[in-house]
Write a protein that holds these residues in place. Structure first.
Motif, PDB file in Angstrom:
ATOM      1  N   ASP A   1       0.830  -1.204   0.000  1.00  0.00           N
ATOM      2  CA  ASP A   1       0.000   0.000   0.000  1.00  0.00           C
ATOM      3  C   ASP A   1       0.865   1.255   0.000  1.00  0.00           C
ATOM      4  O   ASP A   1       0.583   2.232  -0.703  1.00  0.00           O
ATOM      5  N   GLU A   2       1.924   1.237   0.796  1.00  0.00           N
ATOM      6  CA  GLU A   2       2.811   2.400   0.884  1.00  0.00           C
ATOM      7  C   GLU A   2       3.467   2.697  -0.456  1.00  0.00           C
ATOM      8  O   GLU A   2       3.524   3.853  -0.903  1.00  0.00           O
ATOM      9  N   LEU A   3       3.968   1.639  -1.113  1.00  0.00           N
ATOM     10  CA  LEU A   3       4.602   1.832  -2.419  1.00  0.00           C
ATOM     11  C   LEU A   3       3.572   2.268  -3.456  1.00  0.00           C
ATOM     12  O   LEU A   3       3.843   3.154  -4.282  1.00  0.00           O
ATOM     13  N   ALA A   4       2.387   1.652  -3.425  1.00  0.00           N
ATOM     14  CA  ALA A   4       1.347   2.018  -4.391  1.00  0.00           C
ATOM     15  C   ALA A   4       0.986   3.487  -4.261  1.00  0.00           C
ATOM     16  O   ALA A   4       0.869   4.210  -5.265  1.00  0.00           O
ATOM     17  N   ARG A   5       0.795   3.960  -3.032  1.00  0.00           N
ATOM     18  CA  ARG A   5       0.444   5.368  -2.826  1.00  0.00           C
ATOM     19  C   ARG A   5       1.555   6.286  -3.348  1.00  0.00           C
ATOM     20  O   ARG A   5       1.286   7.278  -4.035  1.00  0.00           O
ATOM     21  N   HIS A   6       2.807   5.940  -3.037  1.00  0.00           N
ATOM     22  CA  HIS A   6       3.937   6.748  -3.501  1.00  0.00           C
ATOM     23  C   HIS A   6       3.965   6.820  -5.026  1.00  0.00           C
ATOM     24  O   HIS A   6       4.117   7.913  -5.604  1.00  0.00           O
ATOM     25  N   ARG A   7       3.805   5.671  -5.693  1.00  0.00           N
ATOM     26  CA  ARG A   7       3.883   5.652  -7.150  1.00  0.00           C
ATOM     27  C   ARG A   7       2.692   6.371  -7.788  1.00  0.00           C
ATOM     28  O   ARG A   7       2.838   7.029  -8.829  1.00  0.00           O
ATOM     29  N   LEU A   8       1.517   6.258  -7.210  1.00  0.00           N
ATOM     30  CA  LEU A   8       0.347   6.935  -7.762  1.00  0.00           C
ATOM     31  C   LEU A   8       0.510   8.453  -7.687  1.00  0.00           C
ATOM     32  O   LEU A   8       0.210   9.170  -8.653  1.00  0.00           O
TER      33      LEU A   8
ATOM     34  N   GLN B   1      15.738  -3.897 -15.335  1.00  0.00           N
ATOM     35  CA  GLN B   1      16.576  -4.330 -14.223  1.00  0.00           C
ATOM     36  C   GLN B   1      15.830  -4.128 -12.901  1.00  0.00           C
ATOM     37  O   GLN B   1      14.837  -3.389 -12.849  1.00  0.00           O
ATOM     38  N   PRO B   2      16.252  -4.790 -11.836  1.00  0.00           N
ATOM     39  CA  PRO B   2      15.495  -4.726 -10.568  1.00  0.00           C
ATOM     40  C   PRO B   2      15.232  -3.308 -10.064  1.00  0.00           C
ATOM     41  O   PRO B   2      14.208  -3.060  -9.428  1.00  0.00           O
ATOM     42  N   ALA B   3      16.137  -2.382 -10.357  1.00  0.00           N
ATOM     43  CA  ALA B   3      15.950  -1.007  -9.887  1.00  0.00           C
ATOM     44  C   ALA B   3      14.999  -0.212 -10.767  1.00  0.00           C
ATOM     45  O   ALA B   3      14.741   0.959 -10.497  1.00  0.00           O
ATOM     46  N   GLY B   4      14.479  -0.844 -11.855  1.00  0.00           N
ATOM     47  CA  GLY B   4      13.553  -0.138 -12.725  1.00  0.00           C
ATOM     48  C   GLY B   4      14.234   0.669 -13.805  1.00  0.00           C
ATOM     49  O   GLY B   4      13.723   1.704 -14.238  1.00  0.00           O
TER      50      GLY B   4
ATOM     51  N   PRO C   1       7.221  -3.327  -8.271  1.00  0.00           N
ATOM     52  CA  PRO C   1       8.293  -2.378  -7.928  1.00  0.00           C
ATOM     53  C   PRO C   1       9.140  -1.955  -9.127  1.00  0.00           C
ATOM     54  O   PRO C   1       9.355  -0.751  -9.346  1.00  0.00           O
ATOM     55  N   ALA C   2       9.632  -2.926  -9.914  1.00  0.00           N
ATOM     56  CA  ALA C   2      10.474  -2.570 -11.063  1.00  0.00           C
ATOM     57  C   ALA C   2       9.667  -1.883 -12.150  1.00  0.00           C
ATOM     58  O   ALA C   2      10.119  -0.894 -12.753  1.00  0.00           O
TER      59      ALA C   2
ATOM     60  N   ALA D   1       8.745   3.536 -15.317  1.00  0.00           N
ATOM     61  CA  ALA D   1       8.073   4.687 -15.926  1.00  0.00           C
ATOM     62  C   ALA D   1       8.757   5.996 -15.544  1.00  0.00           C
ATOM     63  O   ALA D   1       8.892   6.917 -16.376  1.00  0.00           O
ATOM     64  N   VAL D   2       9.207   6.083 -14.314  1.00  0.00           N
ATOM     65  CA  VAL D   2       9.862   7.304 -13.831  1.00  0.00           C
ATOM     66  C   VAL D   2      11.234   7.443 -14.478  1.00  0.00           C
ATOM     67  O   VAL D   2      11.611   8.512 -14.987  1.00  0.00           O
ATOM     68  N   TRP D   3      12.008   6.358 -14.461  1.00  0.00           N
ATOM     69  CA  TRP D   3      13.353   6.389 -15.044  1.00  0.00           C
ATOM     70  C   TRP D   3      13.280   6.678 -16.541  1.00  0.00           C
ATOM     71  O   TRP D   3      14.069   7.476 -17.067  1.00  0.00           O
ATOM     72  N   TRP D   4      12.353   6.035 -17.252  1.00  0.00           N
ATOM     73  CA  TRP D   4      12.216   6.213 -18.698  1.00  0.00           C
ATOM     74  C   TRP D   4      11.916   7.677 -19.026  1.00  0.00           C
ATOM     75  O   TRP D   4      12.447   8.228 -19.987  1.00  0.00           O
TER      76      TRP D   4
END
Length: 332
Positions: A173-180, A248-251, A310-311, A316-319
């Protein structure tokens, strides 16, 4: 089980082991008195029509005749490649010894071979399938309209509300909220870069990723799971596949491997660099607006895709930050 095998003259079952990999459909490794097989249970309602399955089977046989590494299904005693038992559709394939390999396990040379393979698939489909336009699947009209960020903002708000209501709250939930929240900010910044309608289309595999390519040693032994065979922008499939193979694992994407893959793909498919560059733009836009993993999790209660989130969400952010470098890797 034995009633089904009798339709194929495949002997009696000695062992049946589920094949765990993959999110849709069910597969089983069968050992019988006649040999080893892969039994596929088609239960995804979008692709389980027996007549449509038969058409895809005929396509894979034509590809095999051209030397494309596939594993066409076996025909039953009635000449059909689909058996319907109890209202369920099944297909029996020869068992292919091999293993799946993601991009991190491939050398640059093998990355080029992978790109050439997908290019050969696209070129071969042009030879064996009906002309584009006359028989394009009705569910996929083209050119395709890209996602409208106005609709995405509403979806983000809905998912954020679902995250807040989820109890007990957890790390997902924490990661989902951050990414949204992060995705909403990115879209607000880049809403004016919405891609135009899709360009040229052709017949594509439709789901080209590591779980659908089997390797024997260093060489691809079979491309499997042709359920999404259809008419789509070809270059977009090439870019989308690379974003899965080489994430890669870090996205981030392994851009040197992407470059080797893309150059070989362009040669094999006779695709222009400009076609790949346009595809990069459209595929970049997709994850900015698409939240299928979160929708599975919060709307369906289906957590099978959670490990990928996670990746995929970081990519999307890195790209966005490395847009020019990514475009260069595909089009240089």
């Amino acid at each position: 089980m034995n009633a089904l095998l009798r339709q194929y003259g495949a002997g009696a079952a000695l062992a049946c082991v589920p094949v765990d990999q993959g999110l849709l459909n069910r597969g089983y490794r069968l050992c019988t008195t006649r040999g080893r097989y892969f039994l596929k249970h088609h239960f995804d309602p979008d692709t389980a029509d027996p007549a449509a399955i038969e058409r895809r089977h005929r396509a894979t046989q034509r590809l095999a005749d051209l030397g494309v590494p596939v594993a066409p299904p076996l025909a039953g005693r009635d000449g059909r490649t689909v058996a319907v038992v109890g209202g369920h559709a099944y297909a029996l394939h020869p068992w292919v010894d091999g293993r799946h390999r993601h991009g991190g396990q491939l050398t640059p040379g093998q990355c080029g071979r992978l790109g050439a393979l997908l290019g050969a698939v696209h070129a071969s489909l042009e030879r064996v399938m009906p002309p584009k336009g006359r028989t394009a699947p009705a569910k996929h009209p083209h050119p395709v309209e890209s996602a409208d960020p106005a609709g995405t903002f509403g979806l983000i708000d809905d998912l954020l509300a679902r995250v807040r209501r989820h109890r007990p709250a957890d790390s997902f939930d924490e990661l989902a909220r951050h990414r949204l929240l992060e995705r909403r900010a990115l879209l607000e910044r880049h809403a004016d870069r919405r891609p135009p309608r899709g360009g040229s289309v052709g017949w594509v595999h439709g789901d080209f990723h590591p779980f659908n390519v089997l390797y024997r040693g260093d060489a691809p032994a079979a491309i499997v799971d042709w359920d999404r065979l259809g008419v789509q922008p070809r270059a977009e499939e090439a870019v989308r596949a690379a974003a899965i193979f080489f994430v890669q694992p870090a996205g981030t994407l392994d851009l040197p491997k992407v470059r080797a893959y893309a150059r070989a793909y362009r040669r094999a498919a006779q695709a222009a660099p400009s076609e790949l560059a346009a595809a990069v733009h459209r595929v970049w836009w997709e994850p900015l607006n698409d939240f299928w993993m979160l929708r599975w999790h919060y709307e369906r209660g289906d957590t099978r895709a959670d490990p990928q989130f996670p990746a995929a969400s970081a990519l999307a952010v890195w790209w966005t930050r490395e847009y020019d470098a990514v475009c260069g890797a595909f089009a240089d």
